[in-house]
Design a protein around this motif. Structure first.
Motif, PDB file in Angstrom:
ATOM      1  N   GLY A 194      22.940 -48.634 -89.404  1.00 20.52           N
ATOM      2  CA  GLY A 194      24.236 -47.985 -88.649  1.00 20.52           C
ATOM      3  C   GLY A 194      24.682 -48.739 -87.808  1.00 20.52           C
ATOM      4  O   GLY A 194      25.969 -49.512 -87.585  1.00 20.52           O
ATOM      5  N   VAL A 195      23.908 -50.486 -87.255  1.00 22.39           N
ATOM      6  CA  VAL A 195      24.386 -51.149 -86.872  1.00 22.39           C
ATOM      7  C   VAL A 195      24.743 -52.352 -87.793  1.00 22.39           C
ATOM      8  O   VAL A 195      25.857 -52.901 -87.553  1.00 22.39           O
ATOM      9  CB  VAL A 195      23.346 -51.794 -86.432  1.00 22.39           C
ATOM     10  N   PHE A 196      24.591 -52.043 -88.907  1.00 24.57           N
ATOM     11  CA  PHE A 196      24.656 -53.403 -89.920  1.00 24.57           C
ATOM     12  C   PHE A 196      26.543 -52.827 -90.884  1.00 24.57           C
ATOM     13  O   PHE A 196      27.492 -53.302 -90.523  1.00 24.57           O
ATOM     14  CB  PHE A 196      23.922 -53.543 -91.122  1.00 24.57           C
ATOM     15  N   ARG A 197      26.393 -51.280 -90.745  1.00 25.25           N
ATOM     16  CA  ARG A 197      27.908 -50.452 -91.024  1.00 25.25           C
ATOM     17  C   ARG A 197      29.110 -50.298 -90.199  1.00 25.25           C
ATOM     18  O   ARG A 197      30.018 -50.329 -91.075  1.00 25.25           O
ATOM     19  CB  ARG A 197      27.285 -49.552 -91.812  1.00 25.25           C
ATOM     20  N   MET A 198      28.482 -50.343 -88.960  1.00 23.18           N
ATOM     21  CA  MET A 198      30.008 -50.477 -88.040  1.00 23.18           C
ATOM     22  C   MET A 198      30.658 -51.475 -87.787  1.00 23.18           C
ATOM     23  O   MET A 198      29.899 -52.512 -88.756  1.00 23.18           O
ATOM     24  CB  MET A 198      28.775 -49.521 -86.781  1.00 23.18           C
ATOM     25  N   VAL A 237      22.033 -44.082 -79.852  1.00 21.73           N
ATOM     26  CA  VAL A 237      21.944 -43.328 -80.047  1.00 21.73           C
ATOM     27  C   VAL A 237      20.527 -42.597 -81.467  1.00 21.73           C
ATOM     28  O   VAL A 237      19.169 -42.581 -80.791  1.00 21.73           O
ATOM     29  CB  VAL A 237      22.812 -42.282 -80.879  1.00 21.73           C
ATOM     30  N   CYS A 238      20.471 -43.548 -82.367  1.00 24.21           N
ATOM     31  CA  CYS A 238      19.644 -43.256 -83.102  1.00 24.21           C
ATOM     32  C   CYS A 238      18.044 -44.379 -82.329  1.00 24.21           C
ATOM     33  O   CYS A 238      16.728 -43.763 -82.561  1.00 24.21           O
ATOM     34  CB  CYS A 238      19.378 -43.871 -84.333  1.00 24.21           C
ATOM     35  N   GLY A 239      18.230 -45.476 -81.459  1.00 19.75           N
ATOM     36  CA  GLY A 239      17.340 -45.967 -80.775  1.00 19.75           C
ATOM     37  C   GLY A 239      16.358 -45.338 -79.958  1.00 19.75           C
ATOM     38  O   GLY A 239      15.347 -45.102 -79.939  1.00 19.75           O
TER      39      GLY A 239
END
Length: 101
Positions: free
Chosen positions: A25-29, A41-43
């Motif tokens: 998610g961090v790389f895609r946002m 959220v996921c972390g």
């Protein structure tokens, strides 16, 4: 394997999977705030799941309680502080890959 070991492995595996989703998610946002959202959220979910797994493994001891307490508090508080500093430093979000006016 006993039930405690199986539950520990399940919670730690679910926490690891949540960390992987967070990383993706961090790389895609596209901008800072959505990246922070994915990381928080996921972390947080991954950290809480891992904390529960460590608590199950360790049992009702001081170490187990500290692992559970740290898992529930560390990531949300840290992410909130980082976002608050970014907001005070006037870091703006981007829309469609361009800076907003």
């Amino acid at each position: 394997m006993i039930v405690r070991d199986i539950l520990t492995v399940l919670f730690l595996s679910a926490g690891f999977l949540s960390f992987v989703v967070s990383t993706i998610g961090v790389f895609r946002m596209k901008d800072f705030y959505t990246r922070m959202h994915a990381a928080c959220v996921c972390g947080s979910a991954g950290l809480i799941l891992c904390g529960i797994g460590f608590f199950i493994y360790e049992g009702l001891t001081i170490t187990g309680l500290l692992a559970l307490m740290c898992a529930c508090l560390v990531n949300p508080i840290g992410t909130h502080i980082i976002c608050k500093v970014a907001y005070k430093q006037s870091i703006e979000s981007r829309k469609n890959g361009k800076e907003e006016a």
